[in-house]
Design a protein around this motif. Structure first.
Motif, PDB file in Angstrom:
ATOM      1  N   SER A  63     -33.226  -4.915 -10.681  1.00 31.33           N
ATOM      2  CA  SER A  63     -33.197  -6.378 -10.610  1.00 31.33           C
ATOM      3  C   SER A  63     -31.785  -6.846 -10.939  1.00 31.33           C
ATOM      4  O   SER A  63     -31.354  -6.789 -12.097  1.00 31.33           O
ATOM      5  CB  SER A  63     -34.194  -6.983 -11.603  1.00 31.33           C
ATOM      6  N   PRO A  64     -31.014  -7.298  -9.952  1.00 31.80           N
ATOM      7  CA  PRO A  64     -29.604  -7.633 -10.190  1.00 31.80           C
ATOM      8  C   PRO A  64     -29.420  -8.703 -11.265  1.00 31.80           C
ATOM      9  O   PRO A  64     -30.116  -9.714 -11.266  1.00 31.80           O
ATOM     10  CB  PRO A  64     -29.136  -8.148  -8.830  1.00 31.80           C
ATOM     11  N   SER A  65     -28.484  -8.467 -12.148  1.00 26.98           N
ATOM     12  CA  SER A  65     -28.114  -9.455 -13.160  1.00 26.98           C
ATOM     13  C   SER A  65     -26.771 -10.069 -12.784  1.00 26.98           C
ATOM     14  O   SER A  65     -26.022  -9.517 -11.967  1.00 26.98           O
ATOM     15  CB  SER A  65     -28.003  -8.800 -14.531  1.00 26.98           C
ATOM     16  N   ASP A  66     -26.457 -11.205 -13.397  1.00 28.07           N
ATOM     17  CA  ASP A  66     -25.163 -11.837 -13.138  1.00 28.07           C
ATOM     18  C   ASP A  66     -24.018 -10.892 -13.477  1.00 28.07           C
ATOM     19  O   ASP A  66     -23.041 -10.778 -12.738  1.00 28.07           O
ATOM     20  CB  ASP A  66     -25.022 -13.126 -13.964  1.00 28.07           C
ATOM     21  N   GLU A  67     -24.152 -10.193 -14.607  1.00 25.03           N
ATOM     22  CA  GLU A  67     -23.082  -9.295 -15.037  1.00 25.03           C
ATOM     23  C   GLU A  67     -22.919  -8.115 -14.078  1.00 25.03           C
ATOM     24  O   GLU A  67     -21.803  -7.708 -13.756  1.00 25.03           O
ATOM     25  CB  GLU A  67     -23.365  -8.758 -16.454  1.00 25.03           C
ATOM     26  N   GLY A  68     -24.041  -7.574 -13.597  1.00 28.83           N
ATOM     27  CA  GLY A  68     -23.974  -6.450 -12.664  1.00 28.83           C
ATOM     28  C   GLY A  68     -23.332  -6.854 -11.349  1.00 28.83           C
ATOM     29  O   GLY A  68     -22.501  -6.119 -10.794  1.00 28.83           O
ATOM     30  N   ILE A  69     -23.719  -8.032 -10.839  1.00 32.51           N
ATOM     31  CA  ILE A  69     -23.129  -8.515  -9.582  1.00 32.51           C
ATOM     32  C   ILE A  69     -21.639  -8.763  -9.758  1.00 32.51           C
ATOM     33  O   ILE A  69     -20.820  -8.433  -8.890  1.00 32.51           O
ATOM     34  CB  ILE A  69     -23.844  -9.800  -9.110  1.00 32.51           C
ATOM     35  N   GLN A  70     -21.280  -9.322 -10.903  1.00 33.02           N
ATOM     36  CA  GLN A  70     -19.873  -9.578 -11.193  1.00 33.02           C
ATOM     37  C   GLN A  70     -19.076  -8.268 -11.219  1.00 33.02           C
ATOM     38  O   GLN A  70     -17.977  -8.192 -10.660  1.00 33.02           O
ATOM     39  CB  GLN A  70     -19.732 -10.304 -12.533  1.00 33.02           C
ATOM     40  N   ASP A  71     -19.638  -7.233 -11.828  1.00 36.03           N
ATOM     41  CA  ASP A  71     -18.969  -5.936 -11.876  1.00 36.03           C
ATOM     42  C   ASP A  71     -18.795  -5.347 -10.479  1.00 36.03           C
ATOM     43  O   ASP A  71     -17.754  -4.758 -10.152  1.00 36.03           O
ATOM     44  CB  ASP A  71     -19.765  -4.965 -12.744  1.00 36.03           C
ATOM     45  N   LEU A  72     -19.812  -5.509  -9.634  1.00 34.94           N
ATOM     46  CA  LEU A  72     -19.733  -4.988  -8.271  1.00 34.94           C
ATOM     47  C   LEU A  72     -18.666  -5.734  -7.471  1.00 34.94           C
ATOM     48  O   LEU A  72     -17.886  -5.122  -6.730  1.00 34.94           O
ATOM     49  CB  LEU A  72     -21.094  -5.091  -7.583  1.00 34.94           C
ATOM     50  N   MET A  73     -18.644  -7.051  -7.607  1.00 38.77           N
ATOM     51  CA  MET A  73     -17.618  -7.841  -6.928  1.00 38.77           C
ATOM     52  C   MET A  73     -16.214  -7.404  -7.356  1.00 38.77           C
ATOM     53  O   MET A  73     -15.313  -7.244  -6.536  1.00 38.77           O
ATOM     54  CB  MET A  73     -17.803  -9.330  -7.244  1.00 38.77           C
ATOM     55  N   TRP A  74     -16.063  -7.222  -8.650  1.00 35.35           N
ATOM     56  CA  TRP A  74     -14.766  -6.817  -9.188  1.00 35.35           C
ATOM     57  C   TRP A  74     -14.363  -5.456  -8.619  1.00 35.35           C
ATOM     58  O   TRP A  74     -13.202  -5.258  -8.232  1.00 35.35           O
ATOM     59  CB  TRP A  74     -14.864  -6.764 -10.719  1.00 35.35           C
ATOM     60  N   ALA A  75     -15.301  -4.530  -8.544  1.00 35.66           N
ATOM     61  CA  ALA A  75     -15.007  -3.197  -8.020  1.00 35.66           C
ATOM     62  C   ALA A  75     -14.584  -3.267  -6.553  1.00 35.66           C
ATOM     63  O   ALA A  75     -13.636  -2.592  -6.125  1.00 35.66           O
ATOM     64  CB  ALA A  75     -16.223  -2.288  -8.182  1.00 35.66           C
ATOM     65  N   ILE A  76     -15.284  -4.098  -5.760  1.00 29.02           N
ATOM     66  CA  ILE A  76     -14.934  -4.228  -4.343  1.00 29.02           C
ATOM     67  C   ILE A  76     -13.566  -4.873  -4.190  1.00 29.02           C
ATOM     68  O   ILE A  76     -12.752  -4.462  -3.352  1.00 29.02           O
ATOM     69  CB  ILE A  76     -16.009  -5.057  -3.598  1.00 29.02           C
TER      70      ILE A  76
END
Length: 783
Positions: A760-773
Motif C-alpha cells: 500500500s503506497p505511502s507518501d514517503e515511499g512514493i517520494q523516495d521512488l520519485m527521488w530515485a528516478i
C-alpha cells in the motif's frame, strides 16, 4: 624578464612563503587518518578513534591556514595562469571538505564523515598536483614518461629548425618569427608587454626587445650563449634570476627555438604577420558534395566528407523514443507526454521525425518559453539582481519573449538590440554600478564588450584595460568601438589610469563601414546596426549558427563559442550553415529545423572522459555530445513528471504578455527568479554575459538534490497527488515511469519499486521512488 623587488609588506611575504610548509600538514595527517580509517573499517573497537580525531582536526585546521597563507603567496605576483586558479580553488574546496569531515566525525555521522574524508584526500592530491605544476612546471610529472620523451624527440626531429643549417627563406623567417613571438606572448608579456614593463623591458615590439632593459641588452645577435635572455630562461626554477617567474617554465624546445632565432640574427620583419588566427569576415558558400547512399541533406553530406577524411563511419540513428525525448527537450524544453511517445513510436510514416520537428516549432509559446533561458544568459537579462533596485539596469523580458514568439528574423532581432526601442534597450545600456568602478566597466564599455562577445564572438574585455594578450585587439580599438555607444567621447584609460588620449569612433571591422563622430548617439547606433546585419558580415551569422549548433549538439563547431577566430572542426559546415541561414531569411526556426532533422543530429550521443576534452584542439566530431539537462529543463521535467505546481506562478504573471500566463499548466522555470536550487543546477548570475553552461555534475548540485528543502518539498507535495490518483503500487510505478522516462518499467525495476512502496503506497515511499528516478542518468541526461 628582469627581476624587481616586490613591494608587498614583508610580513605578508614571509607568511605566504610558509604555505608550502603548512600545506604538508593536511597532506600527511589526513592521509594517515584515512589509512587508519581503512584499517579500522569494520572494527568495532574505539582504539583508533581518539588518534583519528586528533589527526582530522589538526589536518582541517592546517588546511584553513594553508589556504590563507597560499592566498598571501599568490598575491605577491610570483605565480599566475590557469594552474594557479585551479590550485587555488582546489585548495579552498579541500579545506571545506576537511572541515565538513571533521564536524561529521564530531557528530558521529560515520558514513558522511568517511565519504568526506575520501573526498578530502582526493582534493589534497589534486590540489597538490597543481601546486607542483606551479613550482616545477606543467610537465613536472608527465615529462619523465617515455611517451613524453618520444614526443619531444619527434617534435624536434621534424621541425625545420633542426633540419636547416643554411640561410632561411622569407617564409621560414616569418614562421620562425611568429613562433618566437608566440613563445614570448604566452610566457613573458604579462610582465614585459604593452601594459607592464618590469625593469623597463618590453618584449612585444621589435624596438623593445632589441633595446633591452635597465640592465642593458638581452640579445647578442648570432650568439645565443652570450644573450641574457637565454641565460635567464635556462636557469633552474629555484634561482632568483630565473625567468619567467610566473606559472610554467619554458620547455626545452621553446628555449631551443629562441637560441636558433638569435643564432640566425634575431630577425624581426618590419611587416609582421599576426601570431593569432583571424577568421575571415566575408561569407562563403561551400560546394555541397553530391548525394550518396541515404545521405541527401547538406549537413549530412558535409559531415560525411569530414568522416571520410577522419576515417570515421556513420552509426545507425537513434530509436524513436530517444529521438522524441531529445527533440522535445531541445525545441520546447519539456518531456514528451507518454501518449505522444507511444503514438510516435507506432507511427509508420517515413517522414514522422520531420513532421514532429515542425509541430514542435509551431508551438510558438512553448518554443519561446524554452529559448528564453538561452537568450537571457547571452543578453544578461534577468528578473532580479544588481541594478534593478537603483534603476541602473533594465530588463528586456517582454520584448525578448515577443521576439521569440513571433520568430523575429535575426537581422531585425540584432538591429533592435543595438538601435533599441525602450523595451529592448536594456542590453546595450548594461549595468550602472553603484560607487567607484573600473574604467573598463563603464556602461559604454559594457556595450562594446557585450555586443562584440555575443554577436561577433570576440573578446574585447582584455583590450578594455590594456592591449589584449590573447588577440590583436588594442586598447584604442575598444575605446573607439565604445564611443559609438557614448554620448561624449571617452578618455582612454590604461589599467584604470588616464592617458590623456581621446579615441574617435571606429568599427571593429572597418570593411563593414565607417561611422562618423559628428552625429548623435541615436544615429550612430542606427548606422552600427545597419552595418552589422549586412549579409557581407559573415562573422555575425557564423557566430549565431555556431551558438545554436552548440546548444543542440553539446559542442560548437568552433569552441569556445565566444572565440570565433579559433579553428572550426569543419569550416565548410560552419560556412554553409551561416550562408543558408541568410538565404532563408535569417529564420531561427528554419535553422533549428535544418539541424534537428539531419542524420547528424540523430546520431547516438557520445561522451567525453574529462570535461576539458570537449575543448581540446584534437577534438573529433562523432555526434551529439551527451549533456545534462539545464537547470530550467530539469526543473520543468520535475513539474511535468511529478508535481505541476513547482514554481511561483505569480512571478510569471508579471513577466508574460497579458493573458499568456493563463495558458500555462505550470510556471516554467525560465520565468522564475533565480534561487539556490536553480543556482546549484547551473543557472548563471546574469550580471555578465554567459554563453555556455557546464554540463558536469558538482558537489553543490549533489547536496541540493539530496538535502535541498525546495526539491524535497516539491516531491513531498507531488507524492500526495500520485497516491490519491494511484492507490496500488503496480499502476503507480508504471504511470510514473511513463511520465518521467517515456517508457514502461522493466520487471526488475517494478520489483525494486514495490520494495520501496510496499503493498500500500505511502507518501514517503512514493517520494523516495520519485527521488530515485529523478537522480538516474536516464532522467538527468539528454542522450
Amino acid at each position: 624578464m628582469l627581476l624587481q623587488a616586490n613591494d608587498t609588506f614583508w610580513l605578508w611575504q614571509f607568511l605566504g612563503r610558509l604555505h608550502p610548509l603548512l600545506v604538508h600538514f593536511p597532506i600527511g595527517l589526513l592521509c594517515v587518518a584515512l589509512i587508519l580509517e581503512i584499517i579500522d573499517w569494520r572494527g568495532k573497537s574505539n582504539k583508533l578513534r581518539a588518534g583519528i580525531q586528533i589527526l582530522i582536526w589538526i589536518g582541517a585546521g592546517s588546511a584553513v591556514f594553508a589556504v590563507i597563507f597560499g592566498w598571501l603567496l599568490a598575491s605577491q605576483g610570483d605565480y599566475g595562469g590557469d594552474s594557479l586558479e585551479i590550485h587555488r580553488w582546489a585548495g579552498i574546496t579541500t579545506m571545506v571538505l576537511s572541515v565538513i569531515a571533521a564536524f561529521s566525525f564530531q557528530k558521529h555521522y560515520l558514513k558522511v564523515y568517511r565519504s568526506f574524508l575520501f573526498l578530502t584526500v582526493f582534493g589534497v592530491t589534486f590540489a597538490g598536483h597543481y601546486g607542483a605544476m606551479l613550482t616545477h612546471g606543467d610537465d613536472y610529472i608527465s615529462s619523465v614518461l617515455p611517451s613524453a620523451q618520444k614526443l619531444e624527440a619527434a617534435t624536434t626531429e621534424v621541425d625545420f629548425i633542426a633540419n636547416n643549417t643554411g640561410e632561411l627563406n622569407d617564409q621560414q623567417i616569418q614562421d620562425l618569427n611568429v613562433e618566437v613571438r608566440t613563445i614570448l606572448a604566452h610566457n613573458c608579456y604579462n610582465c614585459h608587454g604593452e601594459a607592464k614593463s618590469k625593469g623597463d623591458l618590453r618584449l612585444n615590439t621589435k624596438e623593445g626587445i632589441m633595446k633591452g632593459g635597465e640592465s642593458g641588452s638581452i640579445i647578442v645577435k648570432g650568439h645565443p650563449d652570450q644573450s641574457e635572455i637565454i641565460r635567464r630562461v635556462s636557469l633552474p626554477k629555484t634561482d632568483k634570476e630565473a625567468m619567467p617567474t610566473k606559472g610554467k617554465r619554458l620547455t626545452e624546445r621553446e628555449i631551443k627555438v629562441l637560441q636558433y632565432w638569435i643564432e640566425k640574427g634575431a630577425v624581426w620583419p618590419d611587416k609582421e604577420k599576426s601570431i593569432y588566427r583571424v577568421a575571415a569576415l566575408e561569407p562563403r558558400m561551400p560546394q555541397v558534395p553530391a548525394p550518396t547512399g541515404n545521405l541527401k541533406k547538406p549537413i549530412d553530406l558535409i559531415v560525411n566528407t569530414y568522416f571520410v577524411k577522419n576515417k570515421a563511419s556513420w552509426k545507425p540513428v537513434v530509436d524513436d523514443r530517444t529521438y522524441i525525448r531529445r527533440v522535445y527537450l531541445d525545441i520546447i524544453g519539456l518531456l514528451p507526454p507518454p501518449e505522444k511517445v507511444e503514438s510516435f513510436v507506432s507511427d509508420p510514416r517515413p517522414d514522422k521525425r520531420e513532421l514532429l520537428a515542425k509541430e514542435l516549432l509551431d508551438r510558438n509559446d512553448d518554443y519561446a518559453q524554452h529559448w528564453m533561458s538561452f537568450w537571457n544568459d547571452a543578453l544578461r537579462n534577468d528578473y532580479s539582481g544588481t541594478g534593478y533596485i537603483t534603476g541602473g539596469r533594465f530588463d528586456i523580458t517582454k520584448w525578448l519573449y515577443k521576439s521569440l514568439q513571433v520568430n523575429k528574423p535575426y537581422n531585425w532581432f540584432v538591429k533592435e538590440l543595438i538601435s533599441p526601442s525602450q523595451e529592448s534597450s536594456g542590453f546595450i545600456k548594461g549595468i550602472k554600478w553603484r560607487g567607484t568602478i573600473n574604467s573598463s566597466q563603464r556602461t559604454e564599455m559594457q556595450a562594446a564588450q557585450n555586443v562584440s562577445q555575443v554577436l561577433l564572438g570576440l573578446n574585447l574585455k582584455c583590450a578594455s584595460c590594456h592591449d589584449s594578450f590573447i588577440s590583436d585587439w588594442k586598447l584604442e580599438d575598444s575605446y573607439a568601438f565604445a564611443n559609438i555607444f557614448a554620448d561624449t567621447l571617452l578618455e582612454i584609460n590604461r589599467c584604470d589610469k588616464p592617458t590623456g588620449k581621446i579615441a574617435g569612433t571606429k568599427m571593429l571591422f572597418p570593411e563593414l563601414g565607417e561611422i562618423s563622430i559628428d552625429q548623435s548617439t541615436e544615429k550612430r547606433l542606427r548606422q552600427l546596426a545597419d552595418f552589422l546585419v549586412q549579409p557581407k558580415d559573415g562573422r555575425l551569422y557564423r557566430t549565431l549558427v555556431n551558438r545554436v549548433w552548440a546548444q543542440l549538439m553539446g559542442r560548437g563547431i568552433v569552441e569556445p563559442v565566444d572565440m570565433m577566430d579559433n579553428i572550426p572542426w569543419s569550416e565548410d559546415l560552419l560556412d554553409w550553415l551561416a550562408s543558408d541561414f541568410v538565404a532563408n531569411g535569417y529564420d531561427m526556426k528554419k535553422l533549428i529545423y535544418t539541424i534537428v532533422t539531419s542524420n547528424t543530429y540523430q546520431l547516438p550521443s557520445s561522451s567525453v572522459k574529462e570535461a576539458g576534452d570537449i575543448m581540446a584542439n584534437e577534438y573529433k566530431f562523432s555526434g551529439m555530445v551527451r549533456r545534462r539537462l539545464t537547470a530550467e529543463q530539469f526543473t520543468d521535467a520535475i513539474s511535468v513528471a511529478f508535481n505541476p505546481v513547482y514554481a511561483d506562478s505569480a512571478v510569471v504573471t508579471k513577466l508574460l504578455p497579458d493573458g499568456m500566463q493563463k495558458k500555462l499548466p505550470f510556471a516554467r522555470a525560465g520565468f522564475v527568479k533565480n534561487d539556490p536550487f536553480l543556482t546549484s543546477l547551473g543557472r548563471p548570475n546574469r550580471e555578465t554575459v554567459s554563453t555556455s553552461r557546464t554540463s558536469q555534475a558538482n558537489l553543490l548540485q549533489a547536496l541540493e538534490l539530496t538535502n535541498g528543502n525546495k526539491f524535497t518539498e516539491t516531491l513531498k507535495t507531488g507524492s500526495k497527488q500520485w497516491r490519491a490518483k494511484y492507490p496500488t503500487s503496480e499502476l503507480l510505478v508504471t504511470a510514473l515511469y511513463k511520465k518521467s522516462l517515456g517508457r514502461a518499467p522493466l520487471p526488475k525495476e517494478i520489483a525494486v519499486a514495490k520494495r520501496i512502496l510496499g503493498s500500500s503506497p505511502s507518501d514517503e515511499g512514493i517520494q523516495d521512488l520519485m527521488w530515485a528516478i529523478a537522480l538516474v542518468p536516464e532522467f538527468q541526461l539528454i542522450y
